[in-house]
Motif scaffolding. Structure first.
Motif, PDB file in Angstrom:
ATOM      1  N   ASN A 147       0.805  -1.223   0.000  1.00 38.60           N
ATOM      2  CA  ASN A 147       0.000   0.000   0.000  1.00 38.60           C
ATOM      3  C   ASN A 147       0.843   1.281   0.000  1.00 38.60           C
ATOM      4  O   ASN A 147       0.367   2.349   0.375  1.00 38.60           O
ATOM      5  N   GLY A 148       2.101   1.185  -0.418  1.00 38.98           N
ATOM      6  CA  GLY A 148       2.922   2.381  -0.576  1.00 38.98           C
ATOM      7  C   GLY A 148       3.543   2.917   0.688  1.00 38.98           C
ATOM      8  O   GLY A 148       3.964   4.070   0.730  1.00 38.98           O
ATOM      9  N   ALA A 149       3.644   2.082   1.728  1.00 39.86           N
ATOM     10  CA  ALA A 149       4.166   2.568   3.006  1.00 39.86           C
ATOM     11  C   ALA A 149       5.559   2.070   3.341  1.00 39.86           C
ATOM     12  O   ALA A 149       6.275   2.720   4.093  1.00 39.86           O
ATOM     13  N   CYS A 150       5.960   0.899   2.812  1.00 35.89           N
ATOM     14  CA  CYS A 150       7.199   0.295   3.326  1.00 35.89           C
ATOM     15  C   CYS A 150       8.402   0.415   2.391  1.00 35.89           C
ATOM     16  O   CYS A 150       9.536   0.364   2.840  1.00 35.89           O
ATOM     17  N   GLY A 151       8.196   0.525   1.097  1.00 38.65           N
ATOM     18  CA  GLY A 151       9.312   0.678   0.166  1.00 38.65           C
ATOM     19  C   GLY A 151       9.959  -0.599  -0.305  1.00 38.65           C
ATOM     20  O   GLY A 151      10.927  -0.562  -1.076  1.00 38.65           O
TER      21      GLY A 151
END
Length: 343
Positions: free
Chosen positions: A39-43
């Motif tokens: 979801n685009g949070a951890c990279g």
């Protein structure tokens, strides 16, 4: 019409629909790419777009910086293709061979391990068995369709219930339920296994295992799997918390240090108080690794826990202490709060 995506290192190709995330298209077609939160949070799914163009959906600035964007990098979990693409990203062998399932389960046990940590055990239906790699996670599917991710703390060979470690996030819909109203025999539903954080068994390198808080859960599964497989690679576990109670299974780790050949355990507290009577290491847990192993060129690192710990470890280990970038494996425990202010 679908677009073609070519992976630069292997030459493998797959197709992506115009409104489909590149990562999801790859996984749908059995191609293993690194990912964590989706979801685009951890990279974890960061790659370089060598040719072509993508549309990048909102994401955490810590997962993909503006500087990285200008260098052609993208988060494939929330990037859609505008045409054919060539992407440079590390592929992950073995993940595509394991079936991802949606399954019901029953709460087998709830055991409080610390004031804010519960060991949650899940019993699968009698005719089901979940095949997974040590370190992977599952996603609970909540009634409103939202999802919550938890790493499996039990190793794949374990025949009993699936073990999870849940930390209470006050105000969090799911954890408030776990700590307040959930009871044994409740029915839940999940999808899994997911993620590319697992032990790479094709290496002989010594292993540094780095955990903060409940990041210990998948690390525990990896250690128990390595012991079960009689892997003789040296392993050192660095487990950090603010106070001693955050190291909620420290007795288990200390027992491994006594019983498992070539295994050592280094607990680290950042803010011990007088009640802890702490005489061990203090400070940031990833700094303890650096103090002990200033040259990481010959190691593999598996890091799991708070995003700030994972990001700091990756930056410092690879930039200043010679760890090869492709020998750092991580699972960053992101939450809804990590996407509160997406860019």
């Amino acid at each position: 019409m679908a677009f073609n995506v070519t992976l630069r290192q292997s030459g493998r190709q797959f197709q992506v629909e115009p409104d489909e995330a590149v990562l999801l298209a790859a996984l749908r077609q059995g191609i293993g790419l690194p990912y964590g939160c989706k979801n685009g949070a951890c990279g974890s799914c960061k790659g370089t777009v060598v040719s072509g163009e993508v549309e990048q959906a909102p994401h955490s600035s810590s997962a993909l910086s503006n500087d990285e964007k200008t260098r052609g990098m993208a988060l494939l979990c929330c990037a859609t293709a505008k045409g054919d693409l060539t992407v440079d990203i590390r592929e992950v062998a073995g993940v595509g061979d394991i079936q991802v399932k949606k399954l019901p389960c029953r709460v087998n046990a709830l055991e409080r391990k610390a004031g804010d940590v519960i060991e949650l055990k899940l019993q699968l239906p009698a005719n089901e068995r979940l095949q997974y790699l040590a370190g992977q996670y599952i996603e609970f599917i909540l009634k409103d369709g939202k999802r919550r991710s938890y790493s499996m703390a039990s190793p794949p060979h374990h025949e009993g219930p699936i073990e999870l470690h849940v930390r209470h996030m006050p105000g969090g819909t799911f954890t408030d339920h776990v700590f307040g109203t959930m009871k044994e025999r409740d029915i839940l539903r999940f999808e899994g296994p997911l993620g590319t954080f697992f032990l790479r068994e094709d290496s002989e390198k010594p292993i540094v295992l780095l955990a903060s808080g409940t990041g210990f859960a998948p690390i525990k599964a990896i250690i128990e799997h390595a012991v079960f497989k009689n892997l003789n690679r040296p392993m050192t576990l660095y487990w950090g918390g603010r106070r001693k109670q955050d190291l909620y299974m420290m007795d288990m780790a200390e027992q491994w240090a006594k019983d498992v050949p070539n295994f050592s355990f280094v607990p680290v507290l950042s803010e011990p108080d007088a009640n802890d009577a702490w005489t061990g290491r203090t400070g940031f847990v990833h700094r303890a690794v650096i103090e002990d192993l200033p040259d990481l060129s010959a190691y593999q690192v598996y890091a799991c826990g708070a995003p700030v710990m994972v990001e700091s470890a990756q930056r410092d280990f690879t930039s200043h202490h010679r760890l090869p970038e492709d020998e750092f494996y991580a699972d960053s425990f992101t939450s809804a709060a990590d996407l509160a202010n997406p860019v």
